[in-house]
Design an enzyme around this catalytic site. Structure first.
Site, PDB file in Angstrom:
ATOM      1  N   CYS A  87      74.587 -13.656   7.096  1.00 42.80           N
ATOM      2  CA  CYS A  87      74.016 -12.697   6.313  1.00 42.80           C
ATOM      3  C   CYS A  87      73.217 -13.388   5.417  1.00 42.80           C
ATOM      4  O   CYS A  87      73.534 -14.265   4.755  1.00 42.80           O
ATOM      5  CB  CYS A  87      75.357 -11.937   5.728  1.00 42.80           C
ATOM      6  SG  CYS A  87      74.660 -10.434   4.500  1.00 42.80           S
ATOM      7  N   HIS A 136      78.547  -9.406   8.513  1.00 37.85           N
ATOM      8  CA  HIS A 136      78.006 -10.082   9.639  1.00 37.85           C
ATOM      9  C   HIS A 136      77.725 -11.501   9.250  1.00 37.85           C
ATOM     10  O   HIS A 136      77.242 -11.547   8.320  1.00 37.85           O
ATOM     11  CB  HIS A 136      76.683  -9.241  10.146  1.00 37.85           C
ATOM     12  CG  HIS A 136      75.550  -9.391   9.385  1.00 37.85           C
ATOM     13  ND1 HIS A 136      74.716 -10.010   9.609  1.00 37.85           N
ATOM     14  CD2 HIS A 136      75.120  -8.723   8.046  1.00 37.85           C
ATOM     15  CE1 HIS A 136      73.662  -9.994   8.580  1.00 37.85           C
ATOM     16  NE2 HIS A 136      73.765  -9.427   7.508  1.00 37.85           N
ATOM     17  N   CYS A 195      75.746  -3.865   6.310  1.00 36.59           N
ATOM     18  CA  CYS A 195      74.771  -4.523   5.669  1.00 36.59           C
ATOM     19  C   CYS A 195      73.420  -3.589   6.063  1.00 36.59           C
ATOM     20  O   CYS A 195      73.353  -3.133   7.258  1.00 36.59           O
ATOM     21  CB  CYS A 195      74.481  -5.783   5.959  1.00 36.59           C
ATOM     22  SG  CYS A 195      73.405  -6.798   5.258  1.00 36.59           S
ATOM     23  N   ASP A 198      71.027  -5.367   6.909  1.00 32.99           N
ATOM     24  CA  ASP A 198      69.879  -5.989   7.948  1.00 32.99           C
ATOM     25  C   ASP A 198      69.804  -5.119   9.179  1.00 32.99           C
ATOM     26  O   ASP A 198      70.542  -4.550   9.732  1.00 32.99           O
ATOM     27  CB  ASP A 198      71.079  -7.142   8.385  1.00 32.99           C
ATOM     28  CG  ASP A 198      70.365  -8.140   9.081  1.00 32.99           C
ATOM     29  OD1 ASP A 198      69.800  -7.998   9.942  1.00 32.99           O
ATOM     30  OD2 ASP A 198      70.478  -9.432   8.490  1.00 32.99           O
ATOM     31  N   ARG A 221      69.379  -5.959  11.996  1.00 26.01           N
ATOM     32  CA  ARG A 221      70.065  -6.342  13.205  1.00 26.01           C
ATOM     33  C   ARG A 221      71.511  -5.890  13.469  1.00 26.01           C
ATOM     34  O   ARG A 221      71.911  -6.171  14.383  1.00 26.01           O
ATOM     35  CB  ARG A 221      69.910  -7.826  13.225  1.00 26.01           C
ATOM     36  CG  ARG A 221      68.575  -8.723  13.085  1.00 26.01           C
ATOM     37  CD  ARG A 221      68.713 -10.058  12.943  1.00 26.01           C
ATOM     38  NE  ARG A 221      69.399 -10.287  11.542  1.00 26.01           N
ATOM     39  CZ  ARG A 221      69.652 -11.551  11.097  1.00 26.01           C
ATOM     40  NH1 ARG A 221      69.321 -12.576  11.940  1.00 26.01           N
ATOM     41  NH2 ARG A 221      70.127 -11.780   9.990  1.00 26.01           N
TER      42      ARG A 221
HETATM   43 CO    CO Z   1      73.477  -9.054   5.852  1.00 28.84          CO
END
Ligand code: CO
Length: 216
Positions: free
Chosen positions: A101, A98, A42, A44, A46
């Site tokens: 998400c 994750h 992803c 993302d 993080r």
């Molecule tokens: Co995500």
């Protein structure tokens, strides 16, 4: 560029520290890359691929998009996969979702965010496939997390069905596709025990789906 100066400073410090540890690090990398892994994760912020698994530049080829989706007609993702498999000869492809998400969360909560909603329709397809199991989970956080797992499973299947992967397998190229989920709040990766290395292994994913339906 005000405000970004710090990033350049950090970069110089990082490059200097890296060279101090290994004076040939960058010159060797500049010659060629030989990663054994392709990471599809992803976007993302993080979930940075290299840091999570403690790998250095040169160790992992990376493709990231919102909700780590493998779409059959996504030329971007398919090109990354084809290059990684045919040219770099990676041995493992990891699809890593994750928990928590944002993209998956938006699907479960029917949140509208604009253009991205169209991309997330692919995740909604996954939701609809497992709707009965998902809607039987009363806790919404747990429901989102279960969809994160199902989404990894489905994207593994999509990947295994691409001509790139199937041709590699037909040619006897060693290549295994894995499905993992990362937990942002403790930094730990969970292996969904998905390990597909041949076309006739793909049906095993249905066993994984049944296993996931039972919950943790
Ligand atoms: Co995500």
């Amino acid at each position: 560029m005000a405000g970004l100066d710090e990033l350049f400073e950090r970069n110089r410090a990082w490059a200097a520290a890296t060279i101090e540890e290994d004076p040939h690090f960058f010159t060797v990398l500049a010659e060629r890359q030989t990663p054994e892994y392709l990471w599809i994760g992803c976007s993302d912020s993080r979930v940075p691929a290299n840091q999570i698994v403690g790998l250095l530049p040169g160790d992992v080829f990376v493709h990231r998009n919102v909700a780590n989706v493998v779409v059959h007609t996504d030329l971007n993702c398919l090109s990354v996969v084809q290059f990684a498999v045919d040219v770099l000869k990676v041995k493992h492809i990891i699809i890593c979702g994750h928990y928590g998400c944002g993209g998956i969360n938006a699907v479960v909560h029917r949140r509208e965010m604009g253009l991205i909603d169209n991309w997330l329709r692919h995740v909604e397809d996954v939701y609809l496939r497992y709707r009965d199991v998902l809607e039987a989970i009363p806790d919404m956080t747990a429901r989102v997390d279960r969809l994160c797992e199902y989404n990894v499973l489905e994207q593994v299947e999509n990947l295994c069905r691409t001509t790139v992967i199937q041709t590699a397998w037909k040619n006897g190229q060693p290549l295994t596709v894995h499905g993992w989920v990362y937990r942002v709040d403790d930094g730990i990766l969970r292996d969904l025990d998905i390990c597909i290395n041949a076309i006739d292994e793909i049906p095993k994913l249905r066993d994984t789906a049944r296993y996931l339906a039972k919950g943790p």
